[in-house]
Design an enzyme around this catalytic site. Structure first.
Site, PDB file in Angstrom:
ATOM      1  N   LYS A 288       0.810  -1.209   0.000  1.00  8.93           N
ATOM      2  CA  LYS A 288       0.000   0.000   0.000  1.00  8.93           C
ATOM      3  C   LYS A 288       0.850   1.268   0.000  1.00  8.93           C
ATOM      4  CE  LYS A 288      -4.335  -1.948   1.525  1.00  8.93           C
ATOM      5  NZ  LYS A 288      -5.464  -1.905   2.453  1.00  8.93           N
ATOM      6  N   ARG A 323      -3.091 -10.433   4.962  1.00  6.67           N
ATOM      7  CA  ARG A 323      -3.530 -10.442   3.563  1.00  6.67           C
ATOM      8  C   ARG A 323      -2.442  -9.802   2.692  1.00  6.67           C
ATOM      9  NH1 ARG A 323      -6.446  -7.128  -0.010  1.00  6.67           N
ATOM     10  NH2 ARG A 323      -7.909  -8.262  -1.348  1.00  6.67           N
TER      11      ARG A 323
END
Length: 343
Positions: A288, A323
């Site tokens: 991210k 994840r």
């Protein structure tokens, strides 16, 4: 209910944690090998402490107990679980289009399981900032052949579908999916709550404000960590009130969704506040923007080392779901952490 929160601090691990618990100077953190010796008591915007766990006032003991109570695993394997990401979209922020063909996605899923994934998360709709909206039918057409291929080749591996649409949820569950992972925490589709109340699957509630198209307009927080936990707590309450058993619920703080890079960092630093919710925690930091901001790496595909380092902050929970795109790197990081802190 969520005005009062307890923040665990002063962590101990392994035999040292067990000894401190027996001596009455620490409490176990959920069902992990970790224990906490100190807490902050947060009542609205008033903070007391840090104070030893033995000095906590009696009126706060029920709140402290939320951090201690065992967490249901929603039918999934116990311990840290690496969740491999399979985005079947042409426009995801990372690996865009790589798994658009079902054959490629199934092959990638098999490799992820070989590399250490305990479950796979399949998504057919990109939820990156400003992502294009597609219909539930289009989303299902992307996901369906991948689910079919994975169920055929990996029948024992738990599958999750990343969706906010009840049509996709219902069809995915009929196809054998065990977990529904909803970035809207079941707010997007009014049919989602009653649908899932009649099922027995696990349900991931993720924190987000607004929609993927508008979320970056909603980044004002008084205290980002406390606000996220309280807002997620409201979604947990709504799910339980609708008939979804609390033990089926998992929570994801939503890194990158309606949060600035600075807020994401502050939230990660205080991730253990999520223990107040009494649910298994999903940590989804993979590649991210915050990893890029902290490392200076602009290419998302080159952010796996930073992803592993950041994700390890969730390991004290004992049963986190991590994840990630790069399963092999994350699985290796988990093994090292367990070797040092888990025994």
């Amino acid at each position: 209910m969520w005005r009062r929160l307890v923040e665990p601090m002063g962590l101990l691990f392994g035999q040292m944690a067990q000894a401190a618990i027996q001596q009455g100077v620490a409490l176990p953190l959920q069902n992990s090998t970790a224990a906490f010796t100190t807490v902050l008591l947060i009542d609205g915007d008033k903070v007391s402490g840090p104070m030893p766990v033995g000095a906590v006032p009696n009126t706060w003991l029920p709140v402290v107990q939320r951090l201690v109570s065992p967490v249901s695993d929603a039918g999934l394997p116990s311990g840290p679980l690496v969740m491999g990401i399979l985005n079947t979209t042409p426009d995801s922020f990372s690996c865009a289009g790589q798994h658009l063909q079902a054959e490629n996605a199934v092959h990638a899923g098999r490799q992820m399981v070989h590399d250490g994934a305990g479950m796979l998360d399949i998504g057919g709709e990109s939820t990156r900032p400003g992502a294009q909206v597609i219909s539930p039918q289009q989303e299902w057409e992307r996901v369906a052949p991948v689910l079919e291929g994975l169920r055929h080749t990996l029948p024992d591996v738990p599958l999750s579908v990343d969706t906010r649409n009840s049509l996709v949820m219902e069809r995915a569950l009929a196809a054998g999916v065990r977990v529904i992972n909803d970035v809207s925490a079941l707010e997007h589709d009014p049919d989602a709550l009653p649908l899932l109340a009649d099922k027995d699957c696990g349900v991931v509630l993720m924190h987000m404000r607004g929609t993927p198209q508008t979320m970056q307009e909603h980044t004002h927080y008084t205290d980002v960590a406390c606000d996220v936990v309280r807002e997620l707590g409201q979604r947990v309450d709504a799910a339980v009130a609708a008939g979804i058993a609390r033990g089926r619920l998992m929570v994801d703080p939503g890194f990158g969704f309606a949060k600035t890079n600075e807020q994401n960092t502050a939230l990660l630093r205080r991730i253990l506040l999520l223990a107040n919710l009494g649910c298994r925690v999903v940590c989804a930091l993979s590649r991210k923007r915050m990893i890029g901001a902290l490392t200076g790496v602009t290419d998302p595909a080159q952010r796996d080392s930073g992803t592993v380092a950041a994700s390890l902050a969730a390991l004290p929970f004992g049963n986190p779901l991590l994840r990630v795109h790069n399963v092999a790197a994350m699985a290796q990081g988990v093994r090292v952490w367990q070797g040092v802190y888990g025994a």
